[in-house]
Scaffold this motif. Structure first.
Motif, PDB file in Angstrom:
ATOM      1  N   ALA A  49      19.746   1.127  39.718  1.00  6.69           N
ATOM      2  CA  ALA A  49      20.446   2.417  39.735  1.00  6.69           C
ATOM      3  C   ALA A  49      19.608   3.479  40.421  1.00  6.69           C
ATOM      4  CB  ALA A  49      20.785   2.840  38.306  1.00  6.69           C
ATOM      5  N   LYS A  50      18.348   3.546  40.066  1.00 10.72           N
ATOM      6  CA  LYS A  50      17.461   4.560  40.655  1.00 10.72           C
ATOM      7  C   LYS A  50      17.280   4.338  42.158  1.00 10.72           C
ATOM      8  CE  LYS A  50      14.813   5.216  36.370  1.00 10.72           C
ATOM      9  NZ  LYS A  50      15.189   6.622  36.101  1.00 10.72           N
ATOM     10  N   ALA A  54      18.481   6.489  45.593  1.00 14.19           N
ATOM     11  CA  ALA A  54      17.320   6.934  46.376  1.00 14.19           C
ATOM     12  C   ALA A  54      16.390   7.830  45.563  1.00 14.19           C
ATOM     13  CB  ALA A  54      17.764   7.652  47.653  1.00 14.19           C
ATOM     14  N   GLU A  55      16.263   7.521  44.264  1.00 13.51           N
ATOM     15  CA  GLU A  55      15.377   8.293  43.396  1.00 13.51           C
ATOM     16  C   GLU A  55      13.971   7.709  43.345  1.00 13.51           C
ATOM     17  OE1 GLU A  55      18.972   9.659  40.343  1.00 13.51           O
ATOM     18  OE2 GLU A  55      17.316   8.432  39.600  1.00 13.51           O
ATOM     19  N   ILE A  56      13.818   6.440  43.729  1.00 15.97           N
ATOM     20  CA  ILE A  56      12.511   5.799  43.790  1.00 15.97           C
ATOM     21  C   ILE A  56      12.371   5.102  45.138  1.00 15.97           C
ATOM     22  CG2 ILE A  56      12.206   5.484  41.301  1.00 15.97           C
ATOM     23  CD1 ILE A  56      13.234   2.635  41.583  1.00 15.97           C
ATOM     24  N   PRO A 114      18.406   2.734  50.284  1.00 16.69           N
ATOM     25  CA  PRO A 114      17.869   3.600  51.335  1.00 16.69           C
ATOM     26  C   PRO A 114      17.627   2.803  52.609  1.00 16.69           C
ATOM     27  CG  PRO A 114      16.774   4.037  49.254  1.00 16.69           C
ATOM     28  CD  PRO A 114      17.628   2.816  49.040  1.00 16.69           C
ATOM     29  N   ALA A 115      17.771   3.448  53.745  1.00 16.81           N
ATOM     30  CA  ALA A 115      17.747   2.758  55.035  1.00 16.81           C
ATOM     31  C   ALA A 115      16.437   2.034  55.301  1.00 16.81           C
ATOM     32  CB  ALA A 115      18.030   3.751  56.158  1.00 16.81           C
ATOM     33  N   ASN A 116      15.334   2.487  54.678  1.00 11.93           N
ATOM     34  CA  ASN A 116      14.032   1.890  54.981  1.00 11.93           C
ATOM     35  C   ASN A 116      13.660   0.781  53.997  1.00 11.93           C
ATOM     36  OD1 ASN A 116      13.612   3.476  52.739  1.00 11.93           O
ATOM     37  ND2 ASN A 116      11.689   4.340  53.428  1.00 11.93           N
ATOM     38  N   ALA A 142      23.219   5.800  48.513  1.00 10.04           N
ATOM     39  CA  ALA A 142      21.872   6.222  48.869  1.00 10.04           C
ATOM     40  C   ALA A 142      21.860   7.525  49.664  1.00 10.04           C
ATOM     41  CB  ALA A 142      21.159   5.126  49.659  1.00 10.04           C
ATOM     42  N   ARG A 143      23.002   7.879  50.232  1.00 14.17           N
ATOM     43  CA  ARG A 143      23.081   9.130  50.996  1.00 14.17           C
ATOM     44  C   ARG A 143      23.417  10.328  50.121  1.00 14.17           C
ATOM     45  NH1 ARG A 143      23.231   8.798  56.581  1.00 14.17           N
ATOM     46  NH2 ARG A 143      23.386   6.698  57.439  1.00 14.17           N
TER      47      ARG A 143
END
Length: 210
Positions: A49-50, A54-56, A114-116, A142-143
């Protein structure tokens, strides 16, 4: 009357990662379904979830997923799980999407990384421009920092499409993600296979999709 069809991406337009999870567990001698059980435990605030909000970062996900899986019986590093996410596009589902798009508004709500992220490079290649361009609107967790099953993400979609939820069909391969859509009044379809999903979509929309 149906006015819009809203789609999940992974496990709906692509094959499910669950098969890859099971193969990984067999090869490593891990308890069956340890990855899925880790994903399901504390599903609103766990590592998945995080990360999908994109929280981590990758390191944080790797360590947190390892700790969560260990608590359930066996340590699995988050970095090892990410490459398992890439699935294959289901051509028959893409064709159904094209036919739906010619008659109805379409949207995509996807919990993504996230994209990375490690593994997401391969996964994001599946977001082929030709396919994603078929949607009138796309929401990526993620956006925006929200993920399914948060009810707000469904509300954002119907607002963007300017439709009444009661005139929407929503497809997802996870029952937990269908519940908020159903509570809003949407017709929901749990995808277990392409053939089943197409049959259910035909029944809901009245279109011939195969």
């Amino acid at each position: 009357m149906i006015e819009a069809v809203i789609w999940d991406f992974g496990g709906v337009l692509t094959t499910s990662p669950f098969e890859a999870f099971a193969r990984f567990e067999r090869e490593r001698g891990l308890p069956m379904d340890i990855i899925r059980r880790t994903n399901a435990a504390n599903h609103l605030e766990n590592a998945w979830a995080k990360f999908e909000r994109a929280e981590i970062d990758i390191d944080g996900f790797d360590k947190l997923f390892a700790a969560e899986s260990l608590a359930l019986g066996a340590e699995v590093r988050g970095r090892d799980v990410l490459p398992l996410l890439a699935g294959d596009l289901r051509p028959e589902m893409v064709e159904a999407l094209k036919r739906i798009n010619a008659k109805f508004k379409t949207g995509c709500i996807t919990n993504n990384l996230p994209a990375n992220a490690i593994g997401s490079a391969a996964g994001r290649k599946l977001y082929i421009a030709e396919v994603m361009a078929l949607f009138d609107h796309v929401i990526e967790s993620a956006r925006i920092g929200l993920r399914k099953p948060d009810p707000r993400i469904y509300g954002m979609m119907v607002e963007a499409l300017k439709v009444d939820p009661k005139r929407c069909v929503y497809l997802d391969d996870l029952g937990i993600n269908l519940k908020p859509a159903r509570a809003m009044g949407m017709t929901t379809i749990k995808v277990t296979s392409a053939a089943q999903a197409i049959a259910d979509l035909e029944a809901a929309t009245g279109l011939k999709l195969a």
